[in-house]
Motif scaffolding. Sequence first.
Motif, PDB file in Angstrom:
ATOM      1  N   ASP A 260       0.827  -1.203   0.000  1.00  0.00           N
ATOM      2  CA  ASP A 260       0.000   0.000   0.000  1.00  0.00           C
ATOM      3  C   ASP A 260       0.867   1.260   0.000  1.00  0.00           C
ATOM      4  N   ALA A 261       2.002   1.216   0.688  1.00  0.00           N
ATOM      5  CA  ALA A 261       2.841   2.405   0.833  1.00  0.00           C
ATOM      6  C   ALA A 261       3.504   2.835  -0.464  1.00  0.00           C
ATOM      7  N   ASP A 262       3.765   1.904  -1.388  1.00  0.00           N
ATOM      8  CA  ASP A 262       4.467   2.278  -2.610  1.00  0.00           C
ATOM      9  C   ASP A 262       3.612   2.055  -3.856  1.00  0.00           C
ATOM     10  N   SER A 263       2.282   2.105  -3.674  1.00  0.00           N
ATOM     11  CA  SER A 263       1.356   1.842  -4.769  1.00  0.00           C
ATOM     12  C   SER A 263       0.513   3.069  -5.105  1.00  0.00           C
ATOM     13  N   TRP A 264      -0.046   3.044  -6.296  1.00  0.00           N
ATOM     14  CA  TRP A 264      -0.966   4.098  -6.725  1.00  0.00           C
ATOM     15  C   TRP A 264      -2.130   4.183  -5.742  1.00  0.00           C
ATOM     16  N   PRO A 265      -2.542   5.394  -5.342  1.00  0.00           N
ATOM     17  CA  PRO A 265      -3.589   5.518  -4.320  1.00  0.00           C
ATOM     18  C   PRO A 265      -4.932   4.960  -4.775  1.00  0.00           C
ATOM     19  N   ALA A 266      -5.662   4.378  -3.816  1.00  0.00           N
ATOM     20  CA  ALA A 266      -7.008   3.844  -4.037  1.00  0.00           C
ATOM     21  C   ALA A 266      -7.035   2.719  -5.060  1.00  0.00           C
ATOM     22  N   ASN A 267      -5.899   2.016  -5.234  1.00  0.00           N
ATOM     23  CA  ASN A 267      -5.918   0.856  -6.112  1.00  0.00           C
ATOM     24  C   ASN A 267      -6.753  -0.244  -5.449  1.00  0.00           C
ATOM     25  N   THR A 268      -7.163  -1.215  -6.202  1.00  0.00           N
ATOM     26  CA  THR A 268      -8.052  -2.243  -5.668  1.00  0.00           C
ATOM     27  C   THR A 268      -7.312  -3.464  -5.134  1.00  0.00           C
ATOM     28  N   PHE A 270      -4.315  -3.192  -2.805  1.00  0.00           N
ATOM     29  CA  PHE A 270      -3.824  -2.943  -1.447  1.00  0.00           C
ATOM     30  C   PHE A 270      -4.669  -1.946  -0.658  1.00  0.00           C
ATOM     31  N   ASP A 271      -5.642  -1.322  -1.290  1.00  0.00           N
ATOM     32  CA  ASP A 271      -6.347  -0.212  -0.654  1.00  0.00           C
ATOM     33  C   ASP A 271      -7.105  -0.623   0.598  1.00  0.00           C
ATOM     34  N   GLY A 272      -7.658  -1.815   0.642  1.00  0.00           N
ATOM     35  CA  GLY A 272      -8.327  -2.300   1.839  1.00  0.00           C
ATOM     36  C   GLY A 272      -9.793  -1.945   1.957  1.00  0.00           C
ATOM     37  N   THR A 273     -10.363  -1.343   0.930  1.00  0.00           N
ATOM     38  CA  THR A 273     -11.792  -1.003   0.971  1.00  0.00           C
ATOM     39  C   THR A 273     -12.612  -1.858   0.009  1.00  0.00           C
ATOM     40  N   GLY A 274     -12.022  -2.930  -0.466  1.00  0.00           N
ATOM     41  CA  GLY A 274     -12.752  -3.770  -1.416  1.00  0.00           C
ATOM     42  C   GLY A 274     -13.033  -3.085  -2.733  1.00  0.00           C
ATOM     43  N   GLY A 275     -12.245  -2.092  -3.058  1.00  0.00           N
ATOM     44  CA  GLY A 275     -12.425  -1.364  -4.315  1.00  0.00           C
ATOM     45  C   GLY A 275     -13.343  -0.164  -4.207  1.00  0.00           C
ATOM     46  N   SER A 276     -13.911   0.071  -3.032  1.00  0.00           N
ATOM     47  CA  SER A 276     -14.869   1.171  -2.895  1.00  0.00           C
ATOM     48  C   SER A 276     -14.219   2.527  -3.156  1.00  0.00           C
ATOM     49  N   ASN A 277     -13.021   2.746  -2.648  1.00  0.00           N
ATOM     50  CA  ASN A 277     -12.364   4.038  -2.863  1.00  0.00           C
ATOM     51  C   ASN A 277     -12.140   4.314  -4.343  1.00  0.00           C
ATOM     52  N   PHE A 278     -11.769   3.286  -5.085  1.00  0.00           N
ATOM     53  CA  PHE A 278     -11.599   3.466  -6.530  1.00  0.00           C
ATOM     54  C   PHE A 278     -12.929   3.765  -7.201  1.00  0.00           C
ATOM     55  N   ARG A 279     -13.957   2.992  -6.888  1.00  0.00           N
ATOM     56  CA  ARG A 279     -15.229   3.156  -7.579  1.00  0.00           C
ATOM     57  C   ARG A 279     -15.931   4.457  -7.214  1.00  0.00           C
ATOM     58  N   ARG A 280     -15.667   4.989  -6.020  1.00  0.00           N
ATOM     59  CA  ARG A 280     -16.281   6.255  -5.635  1.00  0.00           C
ATOM     60  C   ARG A 280     -15.792   7.421  -6.489  1.00  0.00           C
ATOM     61  N   ASP A 386      -9.686   1.598 -16.064  1.00  0.00           N
ATOM     62  CA  ASP A 386      -9.344   0.463 -15.209  1.00  0.00           C
ATOM     63  C   ASP A 386      -7.879   0.425 -14.786  1.00  0.00           C
ATOM     64  N   ARG A 387      -7.009   1.098 -15.537  1.00  0.00           N
ATOM     65  CA  ARG A 387      -5.590   1.086 -15.155  1.00  0.00           C
ATOM     66  C   ARG A 387      -5.387   1.673 -13.761  1.00  0.00           C
ATOM     67  N   TYR A 388      -6.308   2.560 -13.329  1.00  0.00           N
ATOM     68  CA  TYR A 388      -6.145   3.189 -12.023  1.00  0.00           C
ATOM     69  C   TYR A 388      -6.581   2.284 -10.876  1.00  0.00           C
ATOM     70  N   GLN A 389      -7.002   1.082 -11.190  1.00  0.00           N
ATOM     71  CA  GLN A 389      -7.222   0.074 -10.154  1.00  0.00           C
ATOM     72  C   GLN A 389      -5.923  -0.620  -9.759  1.00  0.00           C
ATOM     73  N   ASN A 390      -4.891  -0.463 -10.581  1.00  0.00           N
ATOM     74  CA  ASN A 390      -3.659  -1.219 -10.376  1.00  0.00           C
ATOM     75  C   ASN A 390      -2.714  -0.510  -9.413  1.00  0.00           C
ATOM     76  N   PRO A 391      -1.881  -1.277  -8.716  1.00  0.00           N
ATOM     77  CA  PRO A 391      -0.893  -0.661  -7.818  1.00  0.00           C
ATOM     78  C   PRO A 391       0.213   0.078  -8.555  1.00  0.00           C
ATOM     79  N   ALA A 392       0.507  -0.362  -9.786  1.00  0.00           N
ATOM     80  CA  ALA A 392       1.572   0.241 -10.577  1.00  0.00           C
ATOM     81  C   ALA A 392       1.252   0.023 -12.045  1.00  0.00           C
ATOM     82  N   GLY A 393       1.911   0.767 -12.887  1.00  0.00           N
ATOM     83  CA  GLY A 393       1.687   0.631 -14.317  1.00  0.00           C
ATOM     84  C   GLY A 393       2.477   1.660 -15.086  1.00  0.00           C
ATOM     85  N   GLU A 394       2.570   1.458 -16.369  1.00  0.00           N
ATOM     86  CA  GLU A 394       3.419   2.305 -17.205  1.00  0.00           C
ATOM     87  C   GLU A 394       3.029   3.772 -17.145  1.00  0.00           C
ATOM     88  N   LEU A 395       1.745   4.062 -17.006  1.00  0.00           N
ATOM     89  CA  LEU A 395       1.277   5.444 -16.975  1.00  0.00           C
ATOM     90  C   LEU A 395       0.985   5.943 -15.565  1.00  0.00           C
TER      91      LEU A 395
END
Length: 554
Positions: A260-268, A270-280, A386-395
């Motif tokens: 979680d500490a070195d990942s894109w914020p609100a990814n699905t 490590f975020d720990g909200t079951g994806g809710s933070n991303f979907r909100r 959907d790329r913003y669900q990932n912890p890391a990625g090219e963009l």
Amino acid sequence: MLSIKNISTSLLVLLLISVTSCYDLEEVNINPNGVDPANAHPNLLMSTVITGVAQTVVNLGYGDIAGVVQHTQKDGWSGSHNSYEWSDQSWNSYYSILRNNDELYNKGVEMGLEFHQGMALVMKSYVFGLITDLWGDAPYSAALQGEAGGAENIKPAFDAQQDIYAGILADLETANTLLSKSQDAYSDINSTQDVLFRGNVRRWQQFANSLALRYYMRLSEKDPGTARAGVEKIAGDPATYPLITNTADDATVDFVGNSDADSWPANTVFDGTGGSNFRRLKMCSTLIETLQRLNDPRLGVWAEKIDIPIVVDDQLESGTDEIIEGIRYVARDIAQQYENSLGFPVDTDPNYVGLPPAWSIVPQAYNLNPNLEQGPQNPHASHLNDRYQNPAGELLKSRLLSAAEVHFILAEAGIKGWSVGASAEEHYYAGVAASLEAWQVSGDFADYVDGSSVAFAGTIEQVLEQKWIASWTAAAEAWFDYRRTGFPALEAGVIVKRPALPLRFYYSLDEIDYNPENAAAAISNLQETSFTAPDGKNSAWSKIWVLQGTGKPY
């Protein structure tokens, strides 16, 4: 944080820098099992400083400031994002970065390492720039002296914003000189710890001068003489003041994605909200509709198409609401009832639908969402790609400063009549091209700029619109531009704390309570506006020095 690959090194850095003594602040609590600070190499601090800055930039530009500049909106837990419900904003994490950076700089001086001194001055300038841009007056010349003891160090005076800007520009001039030698003239550079430029001295020099360009333009309405002289000095001497002009040299930091500490914020993951933070988090209609108007190829990179389009059919029997082959058909009376109740018509765009800014106290209900109990699952509004669900990625990068920004600054300066080498038109198109390249859609450049609304029109408003678009996920800079120019002409939503966009962060209650005399003096230097009440001067709608007397943005 970001791009830290040596966890043990990071832990050593944390042990080295933390001052956790429960005794007097003049005493330094040294871990007997750790590294003696007197013997630590500045390379051990470098990645900690860089990733701290990178995370801060993303937290601002992908967080609540993206809501302010209407890149995104939330359909739950939305008060601070959509409606500016701010009150107590602390700068403690910013000064924590600066303490680490100060140690890095001092070690560089002690060891005669000019590269480390130069890059530390750049990072110091970047962080103090954020602090004064966000709050106004702040501890600067007397900051970071707590270990020396004494009331003047424990409760430092606040420097005037104009003095902080002057200090930033002076430090960046020094950094340019320190970083002006050939690569082989420097020693002890650890490219692994430099997670920004991998030890490339030239790119650090470009970063220093590009950051100076940013701050000269920041002064353009308040002090146009200084701003013009600074911009023309840099733009007119590229040999002495190289800039970030190519996307390959952008100041960006990648996410590792291991925790979680070195990942894109609100990814699905490590975020720990079951994806809710991303979907909100949804696209804002302001950005969506602008990108659609311009036929912008970046839209599909940043946003997902809606899952189920809506068709409002006047021929349907009253009360009809059904999904047929992936399309939802609703009768006119249902659409009208929705509009009467919530104030917005049903959006029937078949591809992309954004949430209007602060449109309702129930943003999860937007566009006839049938899943009110599971508001994030709105099939009729555009989620982020959907790329913003990932912890890391090219963009998925923290974007500190880009070639696109540099060219847009020079385009604006050119329109003002300042001498910037190439024409304003050339810099404008170079800025657009750089942003498209950064988002991997450069092949669409020719078709894109052929559009009547994208072809160069010679206005600052057009340049600032493109710069606002290009600041996606780095929205703080777009906010600072809006405050300075009023562009883009953003309007506050319906359900907001005040009917205008905010201009600054509040000084925190901790600062006011602990350092009351100096905080009060800084607050007295703010200028109230018609939107300040009932906060008093310490308001998000009060003007800091750089805005006072400019008439901008209101």
